[in-house]
Design a protein around this motif. Structure first.
Motif, PDB file in Angstrom:
ATOM      1  N   THR A  83      -3.025  -8.568   7.093  1.00 15.84           N
ATOM      2  CA  THR A  83      -2.394  -7.509   6.290  1.00 15.84           C
ATOM      3  C   THR A  83      -3.432  -6.490   5.827  1.00 15.84           C
ATOM      4  OG1 THR A  83      -0.693  -9.052   5.542  1.00 15.84           O
ATOM      5  CG2 THR A  83      -0.979  -7.039   4.264  1.00 15.84           C
ATOM      6  N   GLY A  84      -4.590  -6.969   5.384  1.00 12.10           N
ATOM      7  CA  GLY A  84      -5.661  -6.068   4.964  1.00 12.10           C
ATOM      8  C   GLY A  84      -6.112  -5.144   6.082  1.00 12.10           C
ATOM      9  N   TYR A  85      -6.231  -5.697   7.287  1.00 15.61           N
ATOM     10  CA  TYR A  85      -6.628  -4.907   8.460  1.00 15.61           C
ATOM     11  C   TYR A  85      -5.581  -3.836   8.777  1.00 15.61           C
ATOM     12  CZ  TYR A  85      -7.534  -3.999  13.447  1.00 15.61           C
ATOM     13  OH  TYR A  85      -7.749  -3.411  14.669  1.00 15.61           O
TER      14      TYR A  85
ATOM     15  N   ALA B 224      -4.170   3.335   6.112  1.00 19.67           N
ATOM     16  CA  ALA B 224      -4.734   4.261   5.132  1.00 19.67           C
ATOM     17  C   ALA B 224      -5.671   5.257   5.803  1.00 19.67           C
ATOM     18  CB  ALA B 224      -5.488   3.474   4.047  1.00 19.67           C
ATOM     19  N   SER B 225      -6.491   4.800   6.747  1.00 25.43           N
ATOM     20  CA  SER B 225      -7.403   5.731   7.414  1.00 25.43           C
ATOM     21  C   SER B 225      -6.638   6.721   8.280  1.00 25.43           C
ATOM     22  CB  SER B 225      -8.438   4.976   8.245  1.00 25.43           C
ATOM     23  OG  SER B 225      -7.862   4.387   9.386  1.00 25.43           O
ATOM     24  N   ARG B 226      -5.568   6.285   8.897  1.00 23.40           N
ATOM     25  CA  ARG B 226      -4.740   7.180   9.714  1.00 23.40           C
ATOM     26  C   ARG B 226      -4.012   8.188   8.829  1.00 23.40           C
ATOM     27  NH1 ARG B 226      -4.334   8.036  14.649  1.00 23.40           N
ATOM     28  NH2 ARG B 226      -2.080   8.059  14.621  1.00 23.40           N
TER      29      ARG B 226
ATOM     30  N   LEU C 155      -3.343  -2.521   6.720  1.00 26.92           N
ATOM     31  CA  LEU C 155      -3.295  -1.512   5.649  1.00 26.92           C
ATOM     32  C   LEU C 155      -4.515  -0.604   5.662  1.00 26.92           C
ATOM     33  CD1 LEU C 155      -1.753  -3.534   2.708  1.00 26.92           C
ATOM     34  CD2 LEU C 155      -0.634  -1.963   4.303  1.00 26.92           C
ATOM     35  N   ALA C 156      -5.687  -1.143   5.967  1.00 32.84           N
ATOM     36  CA  ALA C 156      -6.890  -0.304   6.057  1.00 32.84           C
ATOM     37  C   ALA C 156      -6.749   0.701   7.193  1.00 32.84           C
ATOM     38  CB  ALA C 156      -8.126  -1.180   6.264  1.00 32.84           C
ATOM     39  N   THR C 157      -6.189   0.256   8.315  1.00 32.55           N
ATOM     40  CA  THR C 157      -5.976   1.164   9.441  1.00 32.55           C
ATOM     41  C   THR C 157      -4.932   2.217   9.075  1.00 32.55           C
ATOM     42  OG1 THR C 157      -6.528  -0.612  10.985  1.00 32.55           O
ATOM     43  CG2 THR C 157      -5.365   1.307  11.883  1.00 32.55           C
TER      44      THR C 157
ATOM     45  N   GLU D 236      -8.589  10.117   8.824  1.00 31.87           N
ATOM     46  CA  GLU D 236      -9.936   9.689   9.132  1.00 31.87           C
ATOM     47  C   GLU D 236     -10.050   9.110  10.530  1.00 31.87           C
ATOM     48  OE1 GLU D 236     -10.909   6.951   6.059  1.00 31.87           O
ATOM     49  OE2 GLU D 236     -10.764   8.457   4.508  1.00 31.87           O
ATOM     50  N   ASP D 237      -8.943   8.918  11.214  1.00 34.36           N
ATOM     51  CA  ASP D 237      -8.966   8.296  12.548  1.00 34.36           C
ATOM     52  C   ASP D 237      -9.371   9.288  13.605  1.00 34.36           C
ATOM     53  OD1 ASP D 237      -8.434   5.964  14.193  1.00 34.36           O
ATOM     54  OD2 ASP D 237      -6.820   7.194  15.051  1.00 34.36           O
TER      55      ASP D 237
ATOM     56  N   GLY E 163       0.806  -1.220   0.000  1.00 37.10           N
ATOM     57  CA  GLY E 163       0.000   0.000   0.000  1.00 37.10           C
ATOM     58  C   GLY E 163       0.833   1.261   0.000  1.00 37.10           C
TER      59      GLY E 163
END
Length: 122
Positions: A107-109, A115-117, A111-113, A121-122, A35
């Motif tokens: 890994t998806g979890y 990306a939001s940070r 990367l999603a976190t 968006e966090d 990512g």
């Protein structure tokens, strides 16, 4: 960048050489900058050493084995997480067995976190 004190740097280097199997598995993914996020392993951070750290997302990833539920460890982990939070960092605690069973989901979890940070968006 989050830095550790001088005395902890040598310990972090030693931990890089003695990573657990789940940490190695996760590092094999994170080291390739998924990512576009750069992760550091066994990164000294004040009085602590983060298993993995992404500066861009201000994200700490901790791999927790069964030992993290024993004795005073849960309270120590909470204190550690508060220390990081006070510095604007989010800590993700990943169960070691989840890494071995579902590295793609973990890994998806992460990367999603991240990306939001990164997007605030966090």
């Amino acid at each position: 960048m989050l830095q550790g004190d001088e005395t902890i740097g040598g310990r972090a280097r030693g931990l890089r050489q003695a990573m657990s199997a789940p940490e190695i598995t996760l590092w094999q993914v994170l080291r390739h900058r998924p990512g576009g996020f750069k992760f550091r392993r066994q990164h000294p951070s004040g009085p602590y050493i983060a298993d993995f750290y992404c500066h861009e997302a201000r994200l700490i990833v901790e791999v927790d084995s069964e030992a993290h539920s024993l004795g005073d460890r849960p309270e120590r982990d909470k204190a550690r997480d508060r220390w990081f939070a006070h510095r604007g960092l989010t800590t993700l605690r990943i169960v070691a067995t989840d890494i071995q069973k579902n590295i793609e989901g973990v890994t998806g979890y992460i990367l999603a976190t991240a990306a939001s940070r990164h997007l605030g968006e966090d």
